[in-house]
Motif scaffolding. Structure first.
Motif, PDB file in Angstrom:
ATOM      1  N   LYS A   1       0.824  -1.198   0.000  1.00 56.43           N
ATOM      2  CA  LYS A   1       0.000   0.000   0.000  1.00 56.43           C
ATOM      3  C   LYS A   1       0.865   1.257   0.000  1.00 56.43           C
ATOM      4  O   LYS A   1       1.813   1.368   0.763  1.00 56.43           O
ATOM      5  CB  LYS A   1      -0.930   0.025   1.206  1.00 56.43           C
ATOM      6  N   PHE A   2       0.531   2.211  -0.888  1.00 58.70           N
ATOM      7  CA  PHE A   2       1.216   3.496  -0.913  1.00 58.70           C
ATOM      8  C   PHE A   2       0.827   4.323   0.308  1.00 58.70           C
ATOM      9  O   PHE A   2      -0.353   4.382   0.677  1.00 58.70           O
ATOM     10  CB  PHE A   2       0.831   4.301  -2.160  1.00 58.70           C
ATOM     11  N   PRO A   3       1.772   4.990   0.949  1.00 56.01           N
ATOM     12  CA  PRO A   3       1.411   5.965   1.978  1.00 56.01           C
ATOM     13  C   PRO A   3       0.616   7.112   1.355  1.00 56.01           C
ATOM     14  O   PRO A   3       0.789   7.430   0.168  1.00 56.01           O
ATOM     15  CB  PRO A   3       2.769   6.464   2.495  1.00 56.01           C
ATOM     16  N   ASP A   4      -0.243   7.728   2.141  1.00 56.90           N
ATOM     17  CA  ASP A   4      -0.977   8.908   1.689  1.00 56.90           C
ATOM     18  C   ASP A   4      -0.243  10.141   2.187  1.00 56.90           C
ATOM     19  O   ASP A   4      -0.511  10.657   3.264  1.00 56.90           O
ATOM     20  CB  ASP A   4      -2.414   8.887   2.210  1.00 56.90           C
ATOM     21  N   PHE A   5       0.699  10.608   1.382  1.00 56.68           N
ATOM     22  CA  PHE A   5       1.518  11.748   1.796  1.00 56.68           C
ATOM     23  C   PHE A   5       0.713  13.038   1.895  1.00 56.68           C
ATOM     24  O   PHE A   5       1.087  13.954   2.622  1.00 56.68           O
ATOM     25  CB  PHE A   5       2.693  11.923   0.827  1.00 56.68           C
ATOM     26  N   THR A   6      -0.433  13.109   1.193  1.00 56.39           N
ATOM     27  CA  THR A   6      -1.264  14.319   1.254  1.00 56.39           C
ATOM     28  C   THR A   6      -2.195  14.323   2.456  1.00 56.39           C
ATOM     29  O   THR A   6      -2.861  15.315   2.715  1.00 56.39           O
ATOM     30  CB  THR A   6      -2.129  14.464  -0.007  1.00 56.39           C
ATOM     31  N   ARG A   7      -2.270  13.190   3.155  1.00 62.15           N
ATOM     32  CA  ARG A   7      -3.179  13.030   4.300  1.00 62.15           C
ATOM     33  C   ARG A   7      -4.623  13.376   3.915  1.00 62.15           C
ATOM     34  O   ARG A   7      -5.319  14.128   4.588  1.00 62.15           O
ATOM     35  CB  ARG A   7      -2.711  13.876   5.478  1.00 62.15           C
ATOM     36  N   GLY A   8      -5.063  12.790   2.821  1.00 62.60           N
ATOM     37  CA  GLY A   8      -6.452  12.905   2.400  1.00 62.60           C
ATOM     38  C   GLY A   8      -6.739  14.015   1.416  1.00 62.60           C
ATOM     39  O   GLY A   8      -7.817  14.035   0.807  1.00 62.60           O
ATOM     40  N   GLU A   9      -5.808  14.942   1.215  1.00 63.33           N
ATOM     41  CA  GLU A   9      -6.083  16.069   0.334  1.00 63.33           C
ATOM     42  C   GLU A   9      -6.056  15.692  -1.144  1.00 63.33           C
ATOM     43  O   GLU A   9      -6.471  16.498  -1.993  1.00 63.33           O
ATOM     44  CB  GLU A   9      -5.098  17.209   0.600  1.00 63.33           C
ATOM     45  N   TRP A  10      -5.615  14.490  -1.478  1.00 63.66           N
ATOM     46  CA  TRP A  10      -5.637  14.031  -2.857  1.00 63.66           C
ATOM     47  C   TRP A  10      -7.063  13.977  -3.398  1.00 63.66           C
ATOM     48  O   TRP A  10      -7.284  14.023  -4.620  1.00 63.66           O
ATOM     49  CB  TRP A  10      -4.995  12.648  -2.977  1.00 63.66           C
ATOM     50  N   LYS A  11      -8.055  13.863  -2.518  1.00 61.95           N
ATOM     51  CA  LYS A  11      -9.449  13.742  -2.949  1.00 61.95           C
ATOM     52  C   LYS A  11      -9.981  15.028  -3.581  1.00 61.95           C
ATOM     53  O   LYS A  11     -10.984  14.995  -4.299  1.00 61.95           O
ATOM     54  CB  LYS A  11     -10.321  13.369  -1.754  1.00 61.95           C
ATOM     55  N   GLU A  12      -9.320  16.136  -3.311  1.00 60.99           N
ATOM     56  CA  GLU A  12      -9.778  17.417  -3.835  1.00 60.99           C
ATOM     57  C   GLU A  12      -9.211  17.637  -5.238  1.00 60.99           C
ATOM     58  O   GLU A  12      -8.010  17.782  -5.415  1.00 60.99           O
ATOM     59  CB  GLU A  12      -9.339  18.549  -2.905  1.00 60.99           C
ATOM     60  N   GLU A  13     -10.076  17.651  -6.228  1.00 58.95           N
ATOM     61  CA  GLU A  13      -9.623  17.863  -7.595  1.00 58.95           C
ATOM     62  C   GLU A  13      -9.086  19.282  -7.754  1.00 58.95           C
ATOM     63  O   GLU A  13      -9.679  20.237  -7.270  1.00 58.95           O
ATOM     64  CB  GLU A  13     -10.770  17.612  -8.577  1.00 58.95           C
ATOM     65  N   ARG A  14      -7.955  19.407  -8.402  1.00 55.17           N
ATOM     66  CA  ARG A  14      -7.359  20.710  -8.664  1.00 55.17           C
ATOM     67  C   ARG A  14      -6.608  20.642  -9.978  1.00 55.17           C
ATOM     68  O   ARG A  14      -6.074  19.596 -10.348  1.00 55.17           O
ATOM     69  CB  ARG A  14      -6.419  21.149  -7.531  1.00 55.17           C
ATOM     70  N   GLU A  15      -6.593  21.741 -10.678  1.00 55.07           N
ATOM     71  CA  GLU A  15      -5.983  21.766 -11.998  1.00 55.07           C
ATOM     72  C   GLU A  15      -4.462  21.800 -11.897  1.00 55.07           C
ATOM     73  O   GLU A  15      -3.896  22.449 -11.016  1.00 55.07           O
ATOM     74  CB  GLU A  15      -6.464  22.996 -12.776  1.00 55.07           C
TER      75      GLU A  15
END
Length: 456
Positions: A433-447
């Motif tokens: 399993k990859f660590p989540d280095f963003t601590r959940g912020e990856w879920k927010e779509e951004r350009e």
């Protein structure tokens, strides 16, 4: 087969049968945040004052591109450093005789000379062009001394180092960008723009990338044997150089911008090529008969994203294959593969488009950055101009006060393939399993910043 999780210190644990999809997985191994997120972090600097550590083959060529930033007052080289005195003197002479920059201060002759450079109070940004294992310690120290950092690939070699750089960036609120130049290459940016314009359809399903480059002969030069390149292959399994292939694919799929890397499963072939070459050397050659290479001839990794999309990576610097980064992408409406670059659009099984149609797509969808800066990029060069555009965009981000094109979370996620692939191989190909280095912020779509054409 059980799922392997890796703690922030790098220790691995295998649990049960796990779930390789989006459902219930192993317990969360994400440590608490010690600062504030650096997603969207900006720092407006009119003219960026720079220090450079490492003046080997890569460092010396990149220094020439950094020097070019002085043409437009985008940045100035204030100091350069290398453990060896000769490349420092050669770089100093080049800048004086051919460069744009004023002659910088020099640091050399001591293993701690780089720390003296970093501790200066007149630097905004430090470049790190040293061997792989020095990247993370130098980048961390530079941020702790109040400097932004741009570090060559990979940004880190262990999961502990990845977390250390993320934590330090968040704690100090300093940028730490990995210099993945392939993301700025013409073809890769063309594909990215076609995705943005809908050519590939509403769904991207599969991508493949890698680093395929026969370097066997180079590992038997004396200089290579004594430095980090050969040591890596003697000591470590896994994909030692993943980011050239993965970086563009991560941009294509919006990794850390609505999707994330979830699991990796890796396998390797037996090692034969370096042992074979060593056996063929004369008996008085310094590498004759060496047979303790840990890294296999080919490493293959399968990555699953949170959205269930597949990414295939390959690392092969030993077999007799032609150079390739693969650069394959399959969407609901189109497919691309590289080396040579080919495009299929609504082909219904009839193959790639003809040359005339390919050229039409290329002209219509070429990335605006390349449309506007092709001449100057090719003039300064560096992998066809990609290196120059990478450096230009970095300085321009500070000049304009906008976020960088790639942040510390991108560098950590892409670099993590190296240690995670090794762990998977050591656990017989088990998914890790990859660590989540963003601590959940990856879920927010951004350009992506490179797709914000107002900044180009």
């Amino acid at each position: 087969m059980g799922v392997v999780t890796v703690s922030h210190t790098g220790s691995a644990r295998q649990r049960g049968n796990g779930n390789n999809g989006k459902g219930q997985g192993p317990p969360d191994e994400t440590p608490p945040r010690k600062g504030e997120s650096v997603i969207g972090l900006t720092d407006q600097i009119d003219t960026v004052d720079v220090g450079i550590i490492g003046l080997g083959n890569r460092g010396s060529s990149m220094t020439q591109l950094i020097d070019a930033m002085a043409n437009e007052d985008k940045g100035r080289i204030q100091a350069i450093c290398d453990l060896r005195e000769e490349p420092v003197a050669e770089t100093e002479t080049w800048i004086e005789e051919e460069g744009t920059n004023e002659v910088p201060d020099t640091y050399t002759g001591s293993k701690d000379a780089w720390m003296d450079l970093v501790e200066r109070d007149d630097l905004d940004l430090v470049f790190v062009f040293t061997h792989h294992r020095a990247h993370a310690p130098m980048a961390k120290y530079a941020m702790e001394q109040g400097k932004h950092v741009a570090v060559e690939v990979p940004m880190a070699t262990t999961i502990e180092e990845c977390w250390s750089l993320v934590d330090t960036a968040e704690r100090t609120q300093k940028q730490c960008m990995m210099l993945e130049n392939v993301n700025y290459f013409d073809t890769e940016m063309w594909v990215l723009n076609m995705i943005h314009e809908g050519v590939f359809g509403d769904q991207l399903n599969y991508a493949s990338g890698g680093y395929i480059h026969n370097l066997v002969a180079e590992y038997f030069f004396q200089a290579y044997w004594n430095d980090w390149r050969s040591k890596n292959h003697r000591e470590f399994k896994g994909d030692l150089y993943p980011t050239h292939g993965l970086g563009p694919l991560a941009f294509y799929m919006g990794i850390n911008r609505g999707d994330r890397l979830e699991y990796i499963s890796s396998q390797e072939s037996p090692e034969s090529r370096l042992t074979q070459r060593a056996q063929e050397l004369p008996e008085d050659h310094w590498a004759h008969g060496v047979d303790d290479w840990a890294n296999g001839d080919t490493t293959r990794s399968e990555i699953l994203t949170n959205e269930g999309r597949q990414i295939h990576l390959q690392f092969d610097v030993k077999t007799n294959r032609a150079y390739s980064r693969k650069n394959e992408l399959a969407g609901s409406d189109a497919y691309h593969e590289g080396f040579p670059s080919e495009l299929a659009v609504d082909s219904e099984g009839h193959g790639f488009v003809d040359d005339e149609t390919y050229d039409q797509y290329y002209e219509e969808y070429r990335h605006p950055l390349w449309q506007q800066m092709e001449d100057i990029a090719e003039e300064y060069g560096g992998h066809g101009g990609g290196d120059f555009l990478e450096i230009y965009r970095l300085f321009d981000a500070f000049n304009q006060g906008r976020p960088l094109d790639m942040d510390v979370y991108d560098g950590a996620a892409w670099s993590a393939v190296r240690p995670l692939s090794r762990i998977s191989i050591e656990h017989d190909g088990a998914p890790v399993k990859f660590p989540d280095f963003t601590r959940g912020e990856w879920k927010e779509e951004r350009e992506l910043q490179v797709m914000d054409f107002d900044t180009i």
